[in-house]
Design an enzyme around this catalytic site. Structure first.
Site, PDB file in Angstrom:
ATOM      1  N   ASP A  78     -12.391  11.079   6.866  1.00 46.39           N
ATOM      2  CA  ASP A  78     -13.401  12.148   6.800  1.00 46.39           C
ATOM      3  C   ASP A  78     -13.352  13.068   8.025  1.00 46.39           C
ATOM      4  O   ASP A  78     -14.392  13.513   8.533  1.00 46.39           O
ATOM      5  CB  ASP A  78     -14.812  11.543   6.638  1.00 46.39           C
ATOM      6  CG  ASP A  78     -14.959  10.760   5.344  1.00 46.39           C
ATOM      7  OD1 ASP A  78     -14.229  11.060   4.380  1.00 46.39           O
ATOM      8  OD2 ASP A  78     -15.808   9.858   5.287  1.00 46.39           O
ATOM      9  N   GLY A  96      -7.013  11.172   8.945  1.00 46.70           N
ATOM     10  CA  GLY A  96      -8.156  10.390   9.431  1.00 46.70           C
ATOM     11  C   GLY A  96      -9.141  10.074   8.311  1.00 46.70           C
ATOM     12  O   GLY A  96      -8.927  10.415   7.144  1.00 46.70           O
ATOM     13  N   ASN A 156     -11.752  16.777  -0.335  1.00 45.53           N
ATOM     14  CA  ASN A 156     -12.646  15.658  -0.618  1.00 45.53           C
ATOM     15  C   ASN A 156     -14.082  16.109  -0.425  1.00 45.53           C
ATOM     16  O   ASN A 156     -14.375  16.919   0.461  1.00 45.53           O
ATOM     17  CB  ASN A 156     -12.345  14.501   0.342  1.00 45.53           C
ATOM     18  CG  ASN A 156     -13.212  13.276   0.070  1.00 45.53           C
ATOM     19  OD1 ASN A 156     -13.588  13.000  -1.064  1.00 45.53           O
ATOM     20  ND2 ASN A 156     -13.529  12.532   1.120  1.00 45.53           N
ATOM     21  N   THR A 157     -14.967  15.568  -1.251  1.00 46.58           N
ATOM     22  CA  THR A 157     -16.383  15.806  -1.023  1.00 46.58           C
ATOM     23  C   THR A 157     -17.017  14.515  -0.523  1.00 46.58           C
ATOM     24  O   THR A 157     -16.822  13.447  -1.100  1.00 46.58           O
ATOM     25  CB  THR A 157     -17.095  16.359  -2.275  1.00 46.58           C
ATOM     26  OG1 THR A 157     -18.485  16.538  -1.971  1.00 46.58           O
ATOM     27  CG2 THR A 157     -16.942  15.476  -3.495  1.00 46.58           C
ATOM     28  N   HIS A 158     -17.745  14.649   0.581  1.00 43.56           N
ATOM     29  CA  HIS A 158     -18.365  13.487   1.224  1.00 43.56           C
ATOM     30  C   HIS A 158     -19.871  13.699   1.285  1.00 43.56           C
ATOM     31  O   HIS A 158     -20.336  14.804   1.586  1.00 43.56           O
ATOM     32  CB  HIS A 158     -17.799  13.313   2.644  1.00 43.56           C
ATOM     33  CG  HIS A 158     -18.429  12.183   3.383  1.00 43.56           C
ATOM     34  ND1 HIS A 158     -18.295  10.878   2.978  1.00 43.56           N
ATOM     35  CD2 HIS A 158     -19.213  12.155   4.489  1.00 43.56           C
ATOM     36  CE1 HIS A 158     -18.971  10.092   3.806  1.00 43.56           C
ATOM     37  NE2 HIS A 158     -19.534  10.847   4.729  1.00 43.56           N
ATOM     38  N   ARG A 171       0.842  -1.204   0.000  1.00 45.03           N
ATOM     39  CA  ARG A 171       0.000   0.000   0.000  1.00 45.03           C
ATOM     40  C   ARG A 171       0.880   1.258   0.000  1.00 45.03           C
ATOM     41  O   ARG A 171       0.560   2.275  -0.618  1.00 45.03           O
ATOM     42  CB  ARG A 171      -0.873  -0.056   1.260  1.00 45.03           C
ATOM     43  CG  ARG A 171      -1.818   1.064   1.411  1.00 45.03           C
ATOM     44  CD  ARG A 171      -3.197   0.671   0.981  1.00 45.03           C
ATOM     45  NE  ARG A 171      -4.063   1.831   1.006  1.00 45.03           N
ATOM     46  CZ  ARG A 171      -5.340   1.795   0.720  1.00 45.03           C
ATOM     47  NH1 ARG A 171      -5.911   0.675   0.372  1.00 45.03           N
ATOM     48  NH2 ARG A 171      -6.066   2.890   0.736  1.00 45.03           N
TER      49      ARG A 171
END
Ligand code: GRF
Length: 205
Positions: free
Chosen positions: A150, A148, A112-114, A70
């Site tokens: 979100d 973390g 980021n869009t959540h 990873r």
């Protein structure tokens, strides 16, 4: 005076790419101030990559399983993104958490869009979890990504009602409409006006 060069956006996707499409459409107007210079994905065969190709935007795919670890994947993704010299990187339905290489390079400009009103309902089933909980307002959150899940500093939030007869699909779709508008609005404001972050408070001057 000539206009400044548009800000360079790299957008990361894993799926249908409707948020990406909204950014591509908005950036057709030079006044928007940003241009999508590349689209990256963690998998082949998704509509998001087709949307980029249709817009003539270069694409790259870094799948986790193509790398031994990873960590290698994270470093490769960071290197690919760096090739495009982005001013802002937008995770728009990108279903992978980036690691320390990526965050070291871009942690100050990765958003980021959540599809939930954070800090409620983080993770990949925001609308489903909101519906199951029985909340009356759902929505979307745009935030700077930290290490973390979100949890990063919030740039903007938009709420939509949850209706009695909603299904996961109808709620998801209602959120997505508001989410796309918010994303386009705030990406434009960030690149045109800049921002500060102090004690988690994001301010756009
Ligand atoms: C968005 O609603 C995002 O919040 C969620 O996945 C969706 C991506 O949609 N994580 P699309 O690929 O931009 O259409």
């Amino acid at each position: 005076m000539t206009d400044p060069a548009p800000a360079r956006l790299v957008v990361l996707v894993s799926g249908s790419g409707s948020n990406l499409q909204a950014l591509l459409d908005a950036s057709a107007d030079p006044a928007y101030g940003a241009q999508v210079v590349a689209v990256g994905a963690d998998r082949d065969g998704i509509a998001g990559l087709d949307r980029a190709a249709a817009a003539g935007v270069p694409t790259f795919v870094d799948s986790v399983k193509a790398y031994e670890t990873r960590d290698d994947w994270d470093a490769a993704l960071a290197a690919h993104v760096a090739e495009f010299k982005p001013d802002l990187i937008v995770s728009a339905g990108f279903l992978k958490l980036v690691g320390p290489h990526f965050l070291a390079a871009f942690g100050d400009r990765y958003i980021n869009t959540h599809n939930a009103l954070l800090p409620s309902f983080p993770g990949i089933h925001g609308p489903r979890d909101a519906l199951a909980y029985g909340v009356k307002l759902a929505g979307a959150t745009l935030f700077f990504v930290d290490a973390g899940v979100d949890t990063g500093p919030i740039i903007a939030q938009v709420a939509v009602p949850v209706l009695d007869d909603d299904t996961e699909d109808t709620l998801t779709e209602r959120i997505k409409v508001a989410e796309r508008a918010q994303l386009v609005d705030f990406v434009g404001r960030l690149v045109r006006e800049g921002w500060t972050i102090e004690n988690r408070k994001v301010r756009i001057p």
